[in-house]
Design a protein around this motif. Structure first.
Motif, PDB file in Angstrom:
ATOM      1  N   ILE A 338      24.277  45.022  47.044  1.00  0.00           N
ATOM      2  CA  ILE A 338      24.102  44.005  46.003  1.00  0.00           C
ATOM      3  C   ILE A 338      24.541  44.566  44.649  1.00  0.00           C
ATOM      4  O   ILE A 338      25.245  43.904  43.875  1.00  0.00           O
ATOM      5  N   GLY A 339      24.140  45.821  44.351  1.00  0.00           N
ATOM      6  CA  GLY A 339      24.498  46.435  43.074  1.00  0.00           C
ATOM      7  C   GLY A 339      25.998  46.568  42.896  1.00  0.00           C
ATOM      8  O   GLY A 339      26.538  46.264  41.822  1.00  0.00           O
ATOM      9  N   LEU A 340      26.691  47.024  43.948  1.00  0.00           N
ATOM     10  CA  LEU A 340      28.146  47.185  43.863  1.00  0.00           C
ATOM     11  C   LEU A 340      28.842  45.835  43.732  1.00  0.00           C
ATOM     12  O   LEU A 340      29.844  45.703  43.012  1.00  0.00           O
ATOM     13  N   LEU A 341      28.312  44.817  44.419  1.00  0.00           N
ATOM     14  CA  LEU A 341      28.883  43.474  44.313  1.00  0.00           C
ATOM     15  C   LEU A 341      28.717  42.928  42.890  1.00  0.00           C
ATOM     16  O   LEU A 341      29.655  42.353  42.315  1.00  0.00           O
ATOM     17  N   ILE A 342      27.531  43.132  42.312  1.00  0.00           N
ATOM     18  CA  ILE A 342      27.283  42.676  40.939  1.00  0.00           C
ATOM     19  C   ILE A 342      28.183  43.428  39.960  1.00  0.00           C
ATOM     20  O   ILE A 342      28.790  42.833  39.065  1.00  0.00           O
ATOM     21  N   MET A 343      28.290  44.741  40.147  1.00  0.00           N
ATOM     22  CA  MET A 343      29.110  45.545  39.238  1.00  0.00           C
ATOM     23  C   MET A 343      30.582  45.151  39.333  1.00  0.00           C
ATOM     24  O   MET A 343      31.286  45.030  38.318  1.00  0.00           O
ATOM     25  N   GLY A 344      31.069  44.938  40.569  1.00  0.00           N
ATOM     26  CA  GLY A 344      32.448  44.488  40.755  1.00  0.00           C
ATOM     27  C   GLY A 344      32.688  43.131  40.121  1.00  0.00           C
ATOM     28  O   GLY A 344      33.727  42.892  39.497  1.00  0.00           O
ATOM     29  N   SER A 345      31.701  42.222  40.258  1.00  0.00           N
ATOM     30  CA  SER A 345      31.813  40.897  39.639  1.00  0.00           C
ATOM     31  C   SER A 345      31.865  41.015  38.121  1.00  0.00           C
ATOM     32  O   SER A 345      32.623  40.305  37.455  1.00  0.00           O
ATOM     33  N   GLY A 346      31.042  41.927  37.586  1.00  0.00           N
ATOM     34  CA  GLY A 346      31.060  42.147  36.138  1.00  0.00           C
ATOM     35  C   GLY A 346      32.400  42.661  35.659  1.00  0.00           C
ATOM     36  O   GLY A 346      32.899  42.239  34.600  1.00  0.00           O
ATOM     37  N   MET A 347      33.000  43.574  36.429  1.00  0.00           N
ATOM     38  CA  MET A 347      34.328  44.094  36.074  1.00  0.00           C
ATOM     39  C   MET A 347      35.368  42.965  36.083  1.00  0.00           C
ATOM     40  O   MET A 347      36.246  42.904  35.216  1.00  0.00           O
ATOM     41  N   TYR A 348      35.262  42.069  37.071  1.00  0.00           N
ATOM     42  CA  TYR A 348      36.193  40.940  37.114  1.00  0.00           C
ATOM     43  C   TYR A 348      36.012  40.049  35.886  1.00  0.00           C
ATOM     44  O   TYR A 348      36.992  39.624  35.256  1.00  0.00           O
ATOM     45  N   LEU A 349      34.739  39.787  35.527  1.00  0.00           N
ATOM     46  CA  LEU A 349      34.477  38.957  34.350  1.00  0.00           C
ATOM     47  C   LEU A 349      35.056  39.593  33.088  1.00  0.00           C
ATOM     48  O   LEU A 349      35.616  38.897  32.236  1.00  0.00           O
ATOM     49  N   LEU A 350      34.930  40.918  32.966  1.00  0.00           N
ATOM     50  CA  LEU A 350      35.513  41.612  31.809  1.00  0.00           C
ATOM     51  C   LEU A 350      37.028  41.414  31.758  1.00  0.00           C
ATOM     52  O   LEU A 350      37.620  41.318  30.683  1.00  0.00           O
ATOM     53  N   SER A 351      37.665  41.374  32.939  1.00  0.00           N
ATOM     54  CA  SER A 351      39.134  41.225  32.985  1.00  0.00           C
ATOM     55  C   SER A 351      39.587  39.848  32.528  1.00  0.00           C
ATOM     56  O   SER A 351      40.763  39.651  32.225  1.00  0.00           O
ATOM     57  N   THR A 352      38.663  38.863  32.492  1.00  0.00           N
ATOM     58  CA  THR A 352      39.036  37.503  32.069  1.00  0.00           C
ATOM     59  C   THR A 352      38.933  37.317  30.553  1.00  0.00           C
ATOM     60  O   THR A 352      39.347  36.284  30.029  1.00  0.00           O
ATOM     61  N   LEU A 353      38.359  38.298  29.855  1.00  0.00           N
ATOM     62  CA  LEU A 353      38.246  38.182  28.389  1.00  0.00           C
ATOM     63  C   LEU A 353      39.628  38.262  27.736  1.00  0.00           C
ATOM     64  O   LEU A 353      40.520  38.935  28.244  1.00  0.00           O
ATOM     65  N   ASP A 354      39.785  37.578  26.628  1.00  0.00           N
ATOM     66  CA  ASP A 354      41.053  37.646  25.896  1.00  0.00           C
ATOM     67  C   ASP A 354      40.785  37.614  24.402  1.00  0.00           C
ATOM     68  O   ASP A 354      39.638  37.737  23.964  1.00  0.00           O
ATOM     69  N   ILE A 355      41.836  37.444  23.626  1.00  0.00           N
ATOM     70  CA  ILE A 355      41.738  37.531  22.166  1.00  0.00           C
ATOM     71  C   ILE A 355      40.834  36.451  21.567  1.00  0.00           C
ATOM     72  O   ILE A 355      40.302  36.604  20.469  1.00  0.00           O
ATOM     73  N   LYS A 356      40.617  35.353  22.311  1.00  0.00           N
ATOM     74  CA  LYS A 356      39.772  34.256  21.814  1.00  0.00           C
ATOM     75  C   LYS A 356      38.308  34.424  22.205  1.00  0.00           C
ATOM     76  O   LYS A 356      37.463  33.628  21.813  1.00  0.00           O
TER      77      LYS A 356
END
Length: 543
Positions: A338-356
Motif C-alpha cells: 500500500i505504501g509503495l502504491l501511494i508513493m508511486g501515485s504521489g510521484m505521478y501526481l507530481l509529474s502532472t504539475l506545470d507552470i500554472k
C-alpha cells in the motif's frame, strides 16, 4: 546480547528516549546546515568547495555505519553509540570554530564519522531491546524523529543565520548531545558477546575502497564532470576492482565484515534492493521538488520550506501509525505494498504539475508522497532484522542504511542528469526567435544553469547587465526556462514513479515471515541455518 530484551518496560522506554535523543541531536545537526550554508560560504569563502560540505559527511557516515554494524555485533552497541556521540559533538563544536572552508569540510568529516556510528547503533539497539513483533512501533517513532528533524532543522537554520552569528548553527544543539551522552552512559547496559573474534581488517579496507569511489562517482557525474570523463570512469573502475577483491577476501575471512551468506537469504536481499529503490525515489522527491516550487511556480525560498513541510509531516504521521499497526497485527507485507502504491501515485501526481500549478496543489501531492514514504520507511529495516539470526543484527541493520544511502546518492545523480538533459532539449526547441545573432549565444549560455531560477536577485542582476537590444525579451526567456524546467522535472518524477512500481513488483515476491515474538535464538539460528533460503522456505509460510 539478547539479555536486553528481558529488561523491565520502564527501563526499555528510558533507554529508547536516550537513543531517540541521540538520533534527534544527530539528525537536527544534519538538516540545519542546508539553509544556513550559503551564508556560511559567503563569510568563509571557498565556493568551489561548497558541495564537499555535504559530500564528506555522506562518505564518512556511510563507511562508518557499515563497519560499525559488524563491530557492534561483537563488542556491543554502547561503546559505539557513546563514541559516535563524542565524535559528533566534537565535530559540531569544531565546525563552529572554522575560519576557512577546508577546516569546515574536515570538521564535517569528523561529524560524519560520529553520525554514522549513532545511526547504525541506534536502529540496531531497537532490535536488542524488542522482539521483531514489538519493534514496529519503535521503528515508526524513530522514523518520526527523522521527520521532525527535517521540519525543525532547515527552519531553525535559516532563522539563526538571519538573526545570530552562523557559528550557533553548529553549537545550538550541543546541550542535547550532552544530555543524550549522559542518558546513554547511565541507562544503556553494557552488552558484548563473550567470544571476541578476529576483526576483518582486509575486508573492511576493500569495502571502503568499493563504497567511496562509487559514491564519489555518482556525486560528481553529470554535475561537476561528464559521465564519460576519465575521472568518473576511473572511479567506477576502481570501485569495481575493489569490489572483486572484497568478494574474494570475504569468502576466505574467518569473521567477514559483511557475511556473504546473508545475501543467500532472499528476504535480506530483496528488502535491501527495495530499500535502494525507495532511497532513489525519496531523495529524488526531496532534492528536486524545491527546484519546481521555486523555479517553476516562482515561490520564494522561505515559503518553499513550508510547502515541503507538508510531505515531512505526512511522513511523520504515517511512520508512527504504520509502526503501531505492524506491532498490533504482526503483518507488514500488505502495508508495504500500500505504501509503495501511494508513493508511486504521489510521484505521478507530481509529474502532472506545470507552470500554472499552485503551492496548494504541490503541497497536496507532496502529502501523498509523504504518506507512502512514511508507510514504507520503517518496514524494510524490520523485514531484514526479522529474517536473520540475532547475532547478525548489527551488520544486517547497517546494510539497510547503506543500501538506502547509496540509492539516494545514485538517484540524485541520475535524476539530476535526466533533468539537465530534458531541460536543455526543451529550451533548444522553445528558444524565442528574434534575438540578435551576436547576443544569442551569450544569452543562451547564461540560461543553461537551472540554479539561476532559484535566485530572483541573480535574475535581476543578469537583466541589468544585458544589452538594451535584448532586455525586451528577457521575461520571455525566463518563461521559457521555467516551462523547460517544469518539463524536465516532470520526467524526473515519472522516473521516480517507475522506481516505486519496480519496488512494488519486488515486494510482491517478498516472503512474509511471521514476526518473531522473541529474540531468543533456536539452535538452528545459532548455527546460521536461518540464513539459508532453502531452510527458511520450509519453515515459514509464504506471503
Amino acid at each position: 546480547m539478547n539479555d536486553l530484551e528481558h529488561l523491565e518496560m520502564r527501563q526499555k522506554v528510558t533507554i529508547m528516549i536516550a537513543v531517540m535523543t541521540s538520533m534527534l541531536f544527530a539528525a537536527l545537526n544534519q538538516t540545519i546546515v542546508g539553509t544556513s550554508l550559503p551564508r556560511i560560504v559567503s563569510e568563509l569563502g571557498g565556493m568551489e568547495y561548497f558541495n564537499w560540505v555535504f559530500t564528506v559527511f555522506m562518505l564518512a557516515s556511510s563507511v562508518t555505519a557499515v563497519l560499525v554494524g559488524k563491530l557492534s555485533d561483537i563488542y556491543g552497541r554502547k561503546v559505539f553509540i557513546l563514541t559516535g556521540l563524542g565524535l559528533f559533538m566534537t565535530g559540531s563544536f569544531l565546525c563552529g570554530t572554522a575560519t576557512e572552508m577546508i577546516q569546515l569540510i574536515a570538521y564535517r568529516g569528523v561529524q560524519g564519522f560520529g553520525g554514522g556510528m549513532i545511526m547504525s547503533t541506534a536502529f540496531t539497539a531497537v532490535g536488542d531491546l524488542f522482539s521483531p513483533r514489538e519493534r514496529g512501533r519503535w521503528q515508526g517513532l524513530m522514523g518520526a524523529v527523522f521527520g521532525l528533524a527535517s521540519v525543525l532543522g532547515p527552519t531553525l537554520g535559516g532563522y539563526i543565520v538571519d538573526h545570530f552569528d552562523w557559528h550557533w548553527v553548529f553549537w545550538i544543539f550541543l546541550p542535547f548531545g550532552i544530555v543524550a551522552f549522559i542518558l546513554i552512559w547511565r541507562m544503556f547496559p553494557q552488552t558484548a558477546r563473550g567470544v571476541k573474534k578476529k576483526i576483518d581488517y582486509i575486508g573492511s579496507l576493500f569495502l571502503v575502497a568499493t563504497i567511496v569511489p562509487l559514491l564519489l562517482a555518482f556525486t560528481w557525474a553529470g554535475r561537476d564532470y561528464a559521465w564519460t570523463s576519465s575521472l568518473i570512469l576511473g572511479l567506477f573502475i576502481a570501485s569495481l576492482a575493489a569490489f572483486v577483491l572484497f568478494i574474494l577476501t570475504e569468502r576466505r575471512a574467518e569473521n567477514p565484515v559483511m557475511p556473504l551468506h546473508l545475501f543467500q537469504n532472499n528476504v535480506f536481499s530483496l528488502s535491501n534492493l527495495i530499500n535502494f529503490l525507495v532511497g532513489m525515489g525519496m531523495y529524488g522527491a526531496v532534492m528536486y521538488m524545491p527546484f519546481f516550487i521555486q523555479g517553476v511556480i516562482g515561490t520564494p525560498a522561505t515559503q518553499t520550506g513550508f510547502v515541503m513541510m507538508s510531505m515531512t509531516l505526512a511522513m511523520v504521521a504515517a511512520s508512527a501509525i504504520t509502526g503501531q499497526i505492524t506491532t498490533k497485527t504482526g503483518k507488514y507485507k500488505r502495508l508495504a505494498l500500500i505504501g509503495l502504491l501511494i508513493m508511486g501515485s504521489g510521484m505521478y501526481l507530481l509529474s502532472t504539475l506545470d507552470i500554472k500549478s499552485t503551492n496548494w496543489m504541490a503541497a497536496l501531492y507532496l502529502i501523498v508522497v509523504g504518506l507512502g514514504l512514511g508507510t514504507v520507511f520503517p518496514i524494510f529495516t524490520l523485514t531484514v532484522q526479522n529474517a536473520v539470526s540475532h547475532k547478525y543484527l548489527g551488520v544486517a541493520t547497517s546494510a539497510t542504511q547503506l543500501f538506502r544511502q547509496m540509492g539516494g546518492t545514485i538517484g540524485v545523480s541520475v535524476m539530476g542528469s535526466i533533468m539537465l538533459t530534458r531541460m536543455q532539449e526543451k529550451m533548444a526547441e522553445s528558444m524565442p526567435k528574434g534575438i540578435p545573432a551576436g547576443n544569442h549565444s551569450a544569452l543562451a549560455d547564461q540560461f543553461q544553469d537551472p540554479q539561476i531560477l532559484l535566485s530572483p536577485d541573480k535574475l535581476a542582476q543578469l537583466k541589468s547587465q544585458l544589452p538594451q537590444a535584448v532586455t525586451g525579451i528577457f521575461d520571455q526567456l525566463v518563461l521559457v526556462m521555467r516551462e523547460s524546467m517544469g518539463f524536465a522535472l516532470s520526467g524526473v518524477f515519472l522516473v521516480g514513479m517507475g522506481l516505486m512500481l519496480f519496488a512494488l513488483l519486488l515486494t510482491l515476491l517478498l516472503r512474509e515471515i511471521p514476526l518473531r515474538t522473541s529474540n531468543q535464538e533456536t539452535s538452528g539460528e545459532e548455527d546460521g541455518q536461518e540464513d539459508d533460503p532453502s531452510s527458511s522456505t520450509k519453515t515459514h509460510a509464504h506471503g
